[in-house]
Scaffold this active site. Structure first.
Site, PDB file in Angstrom:
ATOM      1  N   CYS A  53       0.817  -1.225   0.000  1.00  0.00           N
ATOM      2  CA  CYS A  53       0.000   0.000   0.000  1.00  0.00           C
ATOM      3  C   CYS A  53       0.847   1.271   0.000  1.00  0.00           C
ATOM      4  O   CYS A  53       1.556   1.521  -0.950  1.00  0.00           O
ATOM      5  CB  CYS A  53      -0.943   0.026   1.205  1.00  0.00           C
ATOM      6  SG  CYS A  53      -2.302  -1.079   1.035  1.00  0.00           S
ATOM      7  N   ARG A 113     -11.439   6.119  -4.732  1.00  0.00           N
ATOM      8  CA  ARG A 113     -10.549   5.064  -4.253  1.00  0.00           C
ATOM      9  C   ARG A 113     -10.914   3.736  -4.903  1.00  0.00           C
ATOM     10  O   ARG A 113     -12.075   3.480  -5.218  1.00  0.00           O
ATOM     11  CB  ARG A 113     -10.644   4.935  -2.727  1.00  0.00           C
ATOM     12  CG  ARG A 113     -10.093   6.118  -1.963  1.00  0.00           C
ATOM     13  CD  ARG A 113     -10.133   5.865  -0.464  1.00  0.00           C
ATOM     14  NE  ARG A 113      -9.067   4.995  -0.016  1.00  0.00           N
ATOM     15  CZ  ARG A 113      -7.836   5.412   0.287  1.00  0.00           C
ATOM     16  NH1 ARG A 113      -7.535   6.690   0.171  1.00  0.00           N
ATOM     17  NH2 ARG A 113      -6.916   4.573   0.686  1.00  0.00           N
ATOM     18  N   HIS A 166      -3.373  -5.905   0.664  1.00  0.00           N
ATOM     19  CA  HIS A 166      -3.255  -6.265   2.070  1.00  0.00           C
ATOM     20  C   HIS A 166      -4.263  -7.387   2.269  1.00  0.00           C
ATOM     21  O   HIS A 166      -4.620  -8.056   1.321  1.00  0.00           O
ATOM     22  CB  HIS A 166      -3.443  -5.050   2.976  1.00  0.00           C
ATOM     23  CG  HIS A 166      -4.780  -4.409   2.875  1.00  0.00           C
ATOM     24  ND1 HIS A 166      -5.029  -3.306   2.097  1.00  0.00           N
ATOM     25  CD2 HIS A 166      -5.953  -4.721   3.443  1.00  0.00           C
ATOM     26  CE1 HIS A 166      -6.295  -2.967   2.201  1.00  0.00           C
ATOM     27  NE2 HIS A 166      -6.895  -3.808   3.017  1.00  0.00           N
TER      28      HIS A 166
END
Lengths: 244, 446
Positions: free
Chosen positions: A98, A131, A194
């Site tokens: 990330c 996002r 993740h």
């Protein structure tokens, strides 16, 4: 050479600042998979202000944080850029997730300004509209098993002609359009996954351990572990999201 | 506009009657949605009819328990109160609480309103009415895929606080993030907290939010932690520190019962879990701030039965079952603490879903300190839910073996038959309603 009675040292960079999304799971996974093979493993946490001795490190983990905290880390990292670069060029193993992935590159341009990257890999990131948040499944040239995880990022990363970590089978990936995710450069993996990444992808964890062992001890064979639970968890996600 | 309002109320009541038994909370939400569609000003009009104060409760954990307890405390003082009991806390749920509480003539008869509001939804609710009090319980990481970072939530709360400058904030002073918001908002604020050290949490590796001062960016140092980032803090760089505490709980007793002293009064509750001291204290501070003497507070606590899967107890055959919601790291860690306070042998079932309302990202499971289960007297762990595979893996990496049973009812029945008669069910959000329905049904079976 047998892997037993060898030792690996894992460096966790700035867990006080970068600790979103279960990064601790990645550390726990590396530690356990070493321990189960009789490889001694130690994790050293470097918090902001600590001096990092790259000579001693075998695997470096750089996690994700909030934008504000990422900005602080960015400044801290500039102080050790030279040593970090030397470590990478010397085939040091890095897993950057990330925010950590974004910091590997040249810069990260946001609407609040541009963050100078570490210039470790020739990639760059720019903030995009909205996002990219969802489960994600990759097919990676490095492994036969799919790589599964979760992505949540506003930045779009452009990797030029570097090798991607994988081809996107489900999800958005680096920029939502190229169809690729992450980057692999020498022994560095940068990725938006993740979930956390390593427990459900033991093949990725073992790749990191293998590379680190080879770098320190020469050719080694990692003992095979019973990964049936890992494989089931991985297959569940792959099957659920990838329609074949 | 009264006719329109009456029509909206009737439509909402019918919707609720028809759908709530089948769709549970969803039915309440629909009722609110329909009412708002028919009469867009209905929330404003009904909120205006509340005779005295409107309380809202915000914060990551403890909203439902605190809000329902505050409502019960006011009712124990003889007041009529509007409340969103079911925890339906987005705009439609808030509308539903008022609409379903109204009479068929289109008016409500309420002295007070106690409304919990999802932090992100405050922005949508505040244009309709300005509350008199906001209780702010705490801020932890929760559903990052839905809410984004804590910073985003804090910005929203700051904005709504400043849009209602005379609203009094009743804040948990032990949480540096919440306290910072209250202090910076410019609103009047009242603090509650626990000034004595209760747990020895120094060696814990628990994830803590806000290690850095929100005011100046320097690290905060702590004299002690209660859990997560709650504790006694002071900034190393500026004058920011834990504020003076007005409602301070002392002589804390945890175990089979919770007890503490506040304002020289001994409070006792038939409740478990240290975190519930905060919930009780928040409700107490809110009602006291509104001028109540609270002479019936202990009686209220004695009778208080949440009936919503928050430490809810069931008896199935001869097995004692405790159902509790665990939906983020701070909440789950507190659940583990509560389990560990029970010294008897126990079975545990964990149910993890990843539906939209749970947050589709379950990576937070790796931020929970499950390794502490190694020190609890646990006979078995069964994992279930949509993400049962992930949960089993999580347990594997703390060296605890668990059994996977995707069917929750089968898992419960199996443990009731073969378990040690003391069963804990720790479940996340959407799993709560289905699991509770199963337990209710099993309880009825002879």
């Amino acid at each position: 050479m047998d892997a037993q009675d060898k030792k690996l040292t894992i460096g966790h960079l700035y867990p006080d600042l970068l600790n979103l999304y279960g990064d601790r799971g990645n550390i726990a996974c590396i530690m356990q998979r070493c321990k189960w093979r009789g490889i001694e493993a130690e994790t050293i946490e470097f918090n902001s202000g600590d001096i990092i001795d790259f000579e001693n490190l075998d695997i470096l983990l750089l996690g994700g944080g909030s934008d504000r905290e990422q900005m602080i880390v960015c400044e801290k990292l500039q102080e050790i850029q030279k040593e970090f670069k030397a470590y990478v060029e010397d085939n040091g193993v890095v897993i950057a997730v990330c925010g950590g992935y974004q910091l590997l590159g040249e810069y990260y341009k946001t609407d609040k300004g541009t963050m100078e990257g570490l210039h470790l890999v020739d990639i760059y990131t720019e903030q995009g509209e909205g996002r990219l948040i969802d489960n994600i499944v990759l097919e990676s040239e490095l492994f036969s098993m799919p790589v599964v995880g979760f992505e949540n990022h506003g930045g779009r990363t452009y990797i030029k002609d570097n090798q991607p970590f994988g081809k996107v089978l489900y999800g958005a990936g680096n920029d939502g359009t190229s169809g690729y995710e992450g980057v692999v450069y020498k022994n560095v993996i940068g990725t938006y996954l993740h979930g956390p990444l390593l427990p459900k992808n033991p093949q990725v964890c073992d790749w990191l351990i293998q590379k680190a062992m080879e770098r320190r001890y020469g050719q080694v064979e990692l003992a095979k572990l019973d990964d049936s639970q890992e494989e089931e968890a991985n297959a569940y996600i792959a099957k659920r999201f990838v329609k074949s | 506009m009264r006719l329109r309002r009456i029509l909206a109320i009737w439509a909402a009541k019918i919707t609720e009657k028809v759908s709530v038994n089948i769709f549970h909370r969803q039915g309440v939400t629909w009722a609110g949605k329909i009412a708002l569609r028919i009469c867009p000003h209905i929330l404003q009009e009904l909120a205006d009819q509340v005779k005295n104060d409107i309380f809202i409760v915000c914060g990551t954990n403890g909203k439902t328990t605190t809000n329902n307890m505050l409502c019960a405390a006011l009712r124990a003082e003889g007041k009529t109160v509007i409340c969103n009991h079911t925890g339906s806390n987005m705009l439609n749920g808030v509308v539903a609480a008022f609409v379903l509480g109204a009479g068929l003539g289109g008016n409500i008869k309420a002295d007070y309103a106690c409304i919990e509001i999802d932090e992100a939804s405050t922005r949508k609710v505040f244009p309709h009415f300005k509350p008199d009090y906001m209780v702010l319980t705490n801020l932890f990481r929760d559903q990052l895929d839905r809410y984004g970072e804590i910073d985003t939530t804090m910005n929203i709360l700051k904005e709504v606080m400043q849009s209602a400058p005379s609203m009094k904030i009743i804040v948990n002073g032990d949480d540096a993030l919440s306290a910072y918001l209250a202090m910076e908002s410019g609103n009047p604020y009242i603090t509650y907290g626990i000034s004595e050290q209760v747990m020895d949490e120094k060696d814990s590796h628990e994830i803590r939010e806000g290690r850095f001062c929100k005011k100046c960016g320097a690290p905060l140092t702590y004299h002690f932690y209660h859990y997560s980032q709650l504790g006694d803090y002071v900034c190393t760089g500026c004058d920011f520190r834990r504020p003076a505490i007005q409602f301070d709980a002392s002589a804390i007793g945890i175990g089979e019962q919770l007890s503490f002293t506040v304002e020289d009064k001994r409070i006792t509750a038939n409740y478990k879990g240290f975190y519930n001291v905060y919930n009780i204290l928040a409700a107490y501070a809110a009602a006291r701030s509104a001028g109540f003497a609270l002479t019936h507070f202990n009686d209220m606590l004695k009778k208080f039965n949440p009936e919503n899967g928050r430490m809810e107890q069931f008896m199935v055959k001869d097995t004692h079952i405790m159902l509790n919601l665990a939906k983020n790291p701070a909440g789950f860690n507190q659940n583990i603490s509560a389990v560990m306070q029970d010294e008897a042998k126990k079975d545990i079932i964990i149910v993890i879903n990843d539906n939209a309302q749970d947050g589709t990202d379950i990576s937070w499971l790796w931020d929970v300190d499950f390794d502490r289960f190694n020190k609890a007297d646990i006979q078995s762990i069964t994992v279930s839910g949509i993400r049962g595979f992930d949960m089993r893996l999580r347990m594997k990496y703390v060296d605890i073996s668990s059994t996977l049973e995707m069917d929750v009812e089968k898992a419960i029945r199996e443990r009731v038959e073969n378990g040690c008669k003391n069963l804990y069910l720790l479940v996340n959000y959407t799993a709560l309603f289905s699991t509770r329905a199963i337990l209710k049904r099993l309880e009825g079976e002879k």
